[in-house]
Write an enzyme that holds these catalytic residues in place. Structure first.
Site, PDB file in Angstrom:
ATOM      1  N   TYR A 147      25.340  33.886 -18.520  1.00 57.91           N
ATOM      2  CA  TYR A 147      24.785  33.804 -16.959  1.00 57.91           C
ATOM      3  C   TYR A 147      23.745  32.668 -17.197  1.00 57.91           C
ATOM      4  CZ  TYR A 147      21.902  34.874 -12.919  1.00 57.91           C
ATOM      5  OH  TYR A 147      21.163  34.737 -11.747  1.00 57.91           O
TER       6      TYR A 147
ATOM      7  N   THR B 125      26.615  36.415 -10.248  1.00 59.75           N
ATOM      8  CA  THR B 125      25.294  37.075 -10.545  1.00 59.75           C
ATOM      9  C   THR B 125      25.476  38.380 -11.686  1.00 59.75           C
ATOM     10  OG1 THR B 125      25.595  38.299  -8.562  1.00 59.75           O
ATOM     11  CG2 THR B 125      24.102  36.499  -8.617  1.00 59.75           C
TER      12      THR B 125
HETATM   13  N1  LIG Z   1      19.762  39.045  -7.912  1.00 61.14           N
HETATM   14  C1  LIG Z   1      18.791  38.625  -8.682  1.00 61.14           C
HETATM   15  O1  LIG Z   1      18.239  39.512  -9.507  1.00 61.14           O
HETATM   16  C2  LIG Z   1      18.782  37.397  -8.998  1.00 61.14           C
HETATM   17  C3  LIG Z   1      17.549  37.122 -10.082  1.00 61.14           C
HETATM   18  C4  LIG Z   1      17.237  35.640 -10.224  1.00 61.14           C
HETATM   19  C5  LIG Z   1      18.041  34.586  -9.469  1.00 61.14           C
HETATM   20  N2  LIG Z   1      18.959  34.835  -8.774  1.00 61.14           N
HETATM   21  C6  LIG Z   1      19.747  33.940  -7.990  1.00 61.14           C
HETATM   22  O2  LIG Z   1      19.483  34.085  -6.509  1.00 61.14           O
HETATM   23  C7  LIG Z   1      20.959  33.546  -5.931  1.00 61.14           C
HETATM   24  C8  LIG Z   1      21.285  34.723  -5.050  1.00 61.14           C
HETATM   25  O3  LIG Z   1      21.617  35.875  -5.751  1.00 61.14           O
HETATM   26  P1  LIG Z   1      22.019  37.015  -4.880  1.00 61.14           P
HETATM   27  O4  LIG Z   1      21.658  38.433  -5.672  1.00 61.14           O
HETATM   28  O5  LIG Z   1      21.506  37.073  -3.641  1.00 61.14           O
HETATM   29  O6  LIG Z   1      23.501  36.940  -5.209  1.00 61.14           O
HETATM   30  P2  LIG Z   1      24.805  37.854  -4.682  1.00 61.14           P
HETATM   31  O7  LIG Z   1      24.355  38.843  -3.747  1.00 61.14           O
HETATM   32  O8  LIG Z   1      25.658  38.191  -5.664  1.00 61.14           O
HETATM   33  O9  LIG Z   1      25.376  36.781  -3.709  1.00 61.14           O
HETATM   34  C9  LIG Z   1      26.071  35.740  -3.817  1.00 61.14           C
HETATM   35  C10 LIG Z   1      27.114  35.377  -2.822  1.00 61.14           C
HETATM   36  O10 LIG Z   1      28.121  34.497  -3.229  1.00 61.14           O
HETATM   37  C11 LIG Z   1      29.493  34.726  -2.761  1.00 61.14           C
HETATM   38  N3  LIG Z   1      30.306  33.933  -3.428  1.00 61.14           N
HETATM   39  C12 LIG Z   1      31.227  34.502  -4.820  1.00 61.14           C
HETATM   40  N4  LIG Z   1      32.132  33.444  -5.211  1.00 61.14           N
HETATM   41  C13 LIG Z   1      31.972  32.651  -4.363  1.00 61.14           C
HETATM   42  C14 LIG Z   1      32.861  31.488  -4.055  1.00 61.14           C
HETATM   43  N5  LIG Z   1      33.823  30.982  -4.980  1.00 61.14           N
HETATM   44  N6  LIG Z   1      32.542  30.559  -3.043  1.00 61.14           N
HETATM   45  C15 LIG Z   1      31.512  30.996  -2.339  1.00 61.14           C
HETATM   46  N7  LIG Z   1      30.790  31.998  -2.242  1.00 61.14           N
HETATM   47  C16 LIG Z   1      31.127  32.933  -3.165  1.00 61.14           C
HETATM   48  C17 LIG Z   1      29.665  36.389  -3.136  1.00 61.14           C
HETATM   49  O11 LIG Z   1      30.578  37.056  -2.807  1.00 61.14           O
HETATM   50  P3  LIG Z   1      31.024  38.317  -3.649  1.00 61.14           P
HETATM   51  O12 LIG Z   1      29.809  39.060  -3.620  1.00 61.14           O
HETATM   52  O13 LIG Z   1      32.129  38.739  -2.536  1.00 61.14           O
HETATM   53  O14 LIG Z   1      31.499  37.782  -4.907  1.00 61.14           O
HETATM   54  C18 LIG Z   1      28.106  36.747  -2.592  1.00 61.14           C
HETATM   55  O15 LIG Z   1      28.278  37.067  -1.238  1.00 61.14           O
HETATM   56  C19 LIG Z   1      21.833  33.388  -6.816  1.00 61.14           C
HETATM   57  O16 LIG Z   1      21.826  31.930  -7.087  1.00 61.14           O
HETATM   58  C20 LIG Z   1      21.268  33.981  -8.337  1.00 61.14           C
HETATM   59  O17 LIG Z   1      21.685  33.642  -9.447  1.00 61.14           O
HETATM   60  C21 LIG Z   1      19.246  36.320  -8.616  1.00 61.14           C
END
Ligand SMILES: NC(=O)c1ccc[n+]([C@@H]2O[C@H](COP(=O)([O-])OP(=O)(O)OC[C@H]3O[C@@H](n4cnc5c(N)ncnc54)[C@H](OP(=O)(O)O)[C@@H]3O)[C@@H](O)[C@H]2O)c1
Length: 302
Positions: free
Chosen positions: A124, A61
């Site tokens: 991204y 992300t």
């Molecule tokens: N944040 C935003 O503003 C935003 C906006 C639009 C869409 N989204 C989408 O919403 C979704 C959730 O976003 P979020 O902000 O909650 O993301 P996040 O906090 O970065 O959570 C992603 C999780 O996936 C884990 N991860 C990383 N590599 C992995 C692997 N190889 N296998 C299994 N798990 C793994 C990460 O661990 P680590 O943290 O230890 O790496 C983290 O716990 C994503 O699909 C993102 O693209 C987010």
């Protein structure tokens, strides 16, 4: 049984919390079951019986860093997602996969519909678009939920960052020429649970929501500057900000980032609201709930 992947991330944590509150059986995994290694996923599903739903919240992300870590972003957002889709197919599970407004280029003048052409601007967005494609090529029984400008209790996000800066500085500049809809993870998690409950956890219910792509954010459209001003207003009213800080508008040109971001990425939410027969809250209502909640984490302000 529901398998929540990425259960320790910002959205994953909130979904886990709501599943627990509703006494819904689930198993959560994060990095320990690495999505980029299909054998890990295969071994994991052998150890858990009756997985009927997979919710994938794991992702790469870091929008700007992705420009340098292209391979890693691709590995997680495309290969990893394809692995999850292949496993879902193998065990006959439905998949809910989370995607982003950054699959659009921001040239639209009206909110983007699910059927609009995607055209991502940076790595991204390109890798997230590739993940969407992988899901739709492998599976028929899937929901892709595009969301945007996410903030929640457990994870670094714009709201915590702004509060931290507003407490530390007399003046901050925030861009006022990028428009979108902030989204509280609690509202997105509720929408995701509603999809599952409307279709049925273990058995299909009558008239389930159609599979496919859905847009889900809070209602309303604002700039990052408007968002910051509201954070300041509510923060000040509720003693989350102890000093005076001037919030100044600036242009994207004045505050360049590595990745070009869409200047307008508002998503049209009609489809999800009509299908699930509910109304998403406005961004400012949800922001207030977030800031005043006992689950708000002061440690993110340090
Ligand atoms: N944040 C935003 O503003 C935003 C906006 C639009 C869409 N989204 C989408 O919403 C979704 C959730 O976003 P979020 O902000 O909650 O993301 P996040 O906090 O970065 O959570 C992603 C999780 O996936 C884990 N991860 C990383 N590599 C992995 C692997 N190889 N296998 C299994 N798990 C793994 C990460 O661990 P680590 O943290 O230890 O790496 C983290 O716990 C994503 O699909 C993102 O693209 C987010």
């Amino acid at each position: 049984m529901i398998w929540l992947i990425g259960s320790k991330g910002m959205l994953g944590t909130e979904i886990a919390r709501q599943l627990e509150l509703n006494n819904i059986n689930y198993v959560g995994t994060d990095k320990e079951v690495d999505i980029t290694n299909i054998e890990n996923l295969e071994n994991f599903v052998k150890s858990v019986k009756n997985i009927r739903w997979i919710i994938n919240c794991s992702a790469y992300t870091a929008v700007d860093k992705a420009e340098e870590e292209t391979e890693l972003a691709q590995l997680l957002n495309e290969t990893g997602v394809k692995n999850i889709a292949l496993i879902a197919k193998k065990i006959n599970s439905k998949l809910i996969h989370i995607s982003t407004d950054y699959v659009f280029d921001g040239t639209s003048l009206i909110p983007y519909k699910e059927t609009d052409k995607i055209s991502p601007l940076g790595i991204y967005g390109i890798t997230k678009a590739a993940g969407e494609k992988a899901v739709s090529e492998v599976l028929n029984e899937y929901y892709i939920i595009r969301t945007a400008w996410l903030y929640g209790y457990d994870g670094k996000n714009f709201v915590y960052t702004m509060l931290k800066l507003m407490n530390a500085k007399n003046e901050i500049k925030v861009v006022n020429d990028q428009f979108g809809s902030p989204t509280f993870t609690a509202d997105l998690a509720y929408s995701i649970l509603r999809i599952i409950l409307c279709r049925g956890i273990d058995f299909d219910l009558p008239n389930p929501p159609e599979y496919g792509i859905y847009h889900c954010t809070n209602l309303g459209q604002i700039s990052w500057f408007d968002f910051a001003k509201e954070i300041y207003k509510i923060g000040k009213e509720n003693n989350l900000i102890s000093s005076i800080c001037n919030i100044m508008p600036c242009s994207t040109e004045e505050y360049p980032t590595k990745t070009k971001r869409p200047s307008y990425s508002v998503l049209n939410k009609d489809k999800i609201q009509k299908t699930l027969d509910f109304k998403l809250p406005y961004w400012n209502e949800s922001l207030r709930i977030f800031l005043l909640s006992p689950l708000f984490k002061n440690e993110f302000l340090l």
